[in-house]
Design an enzyme around this catalytic site. Structure first.
Site, PDB file in Angstrom:
ATOM      1  N   PHE A   1       1.983 -10.799   6.608  1.00 42.85           N
ATOM      2  CA  PHE A   1       2.377 -10.118   5.371  1.00 42.85           C
ATOM      3  C   PHE A   1       3.757  -9.465   5.471  1.00 42.85           C
ATOM      4  O   PHE A   1       4.308  -9.053   4.452  1.00 42.85           O
ATOM      5  CB  PHE A   1       1.343  -9.059   4.996  1.00 42.85           C
ATOM      6  CG  PHE A   1      -0.029  -9.625   4.773  1.00 42.85           C
ATOM      7  CD1 PHE A   1      -0.336 -10.318   3.617  1.00 42.85           C
ATOM      8  CD2 PHE A   1      -1.011  -9.496   5.742  1.00 42.85           C
ATOM      9  CE1 PHE A   1      -1.591 -10.866   3.416  1.00 42.85           C
ATOM     10  CE2 PHE A   1      -2.283 -10.036   5.554  1.00 42.85           C
ATOM     11  CZ  PHE A   1      -2.572 -10.721   4.392  1.00 42.85           C
TER      12      PHE A   1
ATOM     13  N   ASP B   1       3.226  -3.274  13.504  1.00 43.26           N
ATOM     14  CA  ASP B   1       2.390  -3.589  12.331  1.00 43.26           C
ATOM     15  C   ASP B   1       2.663  -5.015  11.873  1.00 43.26           C
ATOM     16  O   ASP B   1       2.616  -5.325  10.690  1.00 43.26           O
ATOM     17  CB  ASP B   1       2.681  -2.591  11.202  1.00 43.26           C
ATOM     18  CG  ASP B   1       1.678  -2.683  10.054  1.00 43.26           C
ATOM     19  OD1 ASP B   1       0.500  -2.967  10.326  1.00 43.26           O
ATOM     20  OD2 ASP B   1       2.082  -2.481   8.892  1.00 43.26           O
TER      21      ASP B   1
ATOM     22  N   LYS C   1       0.823  -1.211   0.000  1.00 47.55           N
ATOM     23  CA  LYS C   1       0.000   0.000   0.000  1.00 47.55           C
ATOM     24  C   LYS C   1       0.853   1.255   0.000  1.00 47.55           C
ATOM     25  O   LYS C   1       0.462   2.273  -0.565  1.00 47.55           O
ATOM     26  CB  LYS C   1      -0.919  -0.001   1.231  1.00 47.55           C
ATOM     27  CG  LYS C   1      -2.015  -1.041   1.193  1.00 47.55           C
ATOM     28  CD  LYS C   1      -2.925  -0.934   2.401  1.00 47.55           C
ATOM     29  CE  LYS C   1      -2.189  -1.277   3.686  1.00 47.55           C
ATOM     30  NZ  LYS C   1      -3.076  -1.252   4.870  1.00 47.55           N
ATOM     31  N   GLU C   2       2.028   1.183   0.621  1.00 45.16           N
ATOM     32  CA  GLU C   2       2.837   2.395   0.787  1.00 45.16           C
ATOM     33  C   GLU C   2       4.301   2.187   0.432  1.00 45.16           C
ATOM     34  O   GLU C   2       5.171   2.904   0.909  1.00 45.16           O
ATOM     35  CB  GLU C   2       2.708   2.909   2.222  1.00 45.16           C
ATOM     36  CG  GLU C   2       1.295   3.358   2.549  1.00 45.16           C
ATOM     37  CD  GLU C   2       1.191   4.040   3.894  1.00 45.16           C
ATOM     38  OE1 GLU C   2       2.109   3.882   4.712  1.00 45.16           O
ATOM     39  OE2 GLU C   2       0.188   4.735   4.119  1.00 45.16           O
TER      40      GLU C   2
END
Length: 286
Positions: free
Chosen positions: A226, A222, A103-104
């Site tokens: 993943f 986080d 995503k980033e």
């Protein structure tokens, strides 16, 4: 638009000068006016306009008239000047294929003294406001363009990797410039894409590395399936560290518990391995 080594090779020195000037001026302007940019780079307006046209065609710069006429760097332009700097330093000699996309962030293969991975932080690519909320190191108010937010993110990740090596199994950090972290190229796949032959051994290794990172004064914050990589020999690597926090953070234990819970729940779902959160936390915080 992805990174184009061909476009980078074709850049004129004036175009590089314009990209670097835009980066500097974006500290003051949301959109950099043409007259300000022209004075800064000390070229004629016609020359600057011509060079800007090429940069816009290559997807490195954007022009808009709202809220006023001006120019701004976009991701591929910022990627370009970071790559040029890393090449001039000798850290990177070649850029390969993209090997990961989140995503980033985008991750590319590259060459330095050997094979390397280049992680391009793109904070706010999907939603800058949500990135501002979830990343405490970003200013709550004021002017903070995404390029600088991405730079802060890369700097934090590089600092974490430096502190964690060699006690924790993470990629070896090599260098960083602006929003790019250059690190050891890890073979293998993320945990969610693996079918493990010895899942309990891998789970224990992950928790042991979480414990060692906690001892080093870093909580991932986080962690999930993943951002754990496993190579062919089921060697574990913890990756993606820009959101790390210190154990002195007021919510540190809650955030650490969320990290640990994400991992043990994943192993329970996929491999039917039960591990009480209380026992896992006692191991990590011992």
């Amino acid at each position: 638009m992805g990174i184009s080594a061909d476009h980078i090779r074709k850049l004129h020195k004036y175009e590089i000068r314009i990209l670097v000037a835009l980066e500097r001026l974006m500290k003051r302007y949301q959109w950099v006016p043409l007259d300000i940019l022209t004075r800064t780079v000390r070229l004629s307006e016609s020359e600057v306009s011509y060079r800007l046209g090429r940069l816009m065609d290559w997807g490195m710069v954007r022009y808009d008239t709202v809220p006023y006429e001006g120019y701004t760097l976009i991701f591929s332009g910022y990627d370009t000047i970071a790559l040029i700097s890393l090449t001039r330093k000798g850290t990177v000699s070649a850029l390969g294929c993209m090997i990961g996309e989140g995503k980033e962030a985008l991750v590319y293969e590259g060459l330095g003294l050997g094979p390397v991975a280049l992680k391009f932080h793109h904070v706010g690519q999907r939603s800058f406001q949500s990135a501002r909320v979830t990343r405490e190191y970003l200013p709550e108010q004021g002017h903070c363009p995404w390029i600088f937010a991405s730079g802060y993110s890369a700097e934090r990740e590089y600092q974490a990797l430096q502190r964690l090596q060699p006690a924790v199994s993470v990629p070896l950090p090599i260098d960083h410039n602006r929003h790019v972290v250059v690190m050891e190229l890890i073979s293998g796949a993320t945990l969610n894409r693996c079918r493990l032959s010895e899942p309990r051994v891998v789970l224990d290794a992950i928790l042991e590395n979480v414990r060692k990172s906690y001892e080093a004064g870093i909580i991932h914050s986080d962690l999930s399936e993943f951002n754990v990589m496993v190579d062919g020999d089921e060697q574990v690597y913890l990756i993606d560290w820009p959101q790390w926090i210190d154990p002195a953070h007021p919510n540190a234990e809650e955030i650490l518990a969320r990290d640990v819970d994400n991992i043990i729940r994943y192993f329970d779902r996929k491999y039917r391995i039960s591990y009480a959160l209380q026992d896992a936390m006692a191991l990590v915080m011992r």
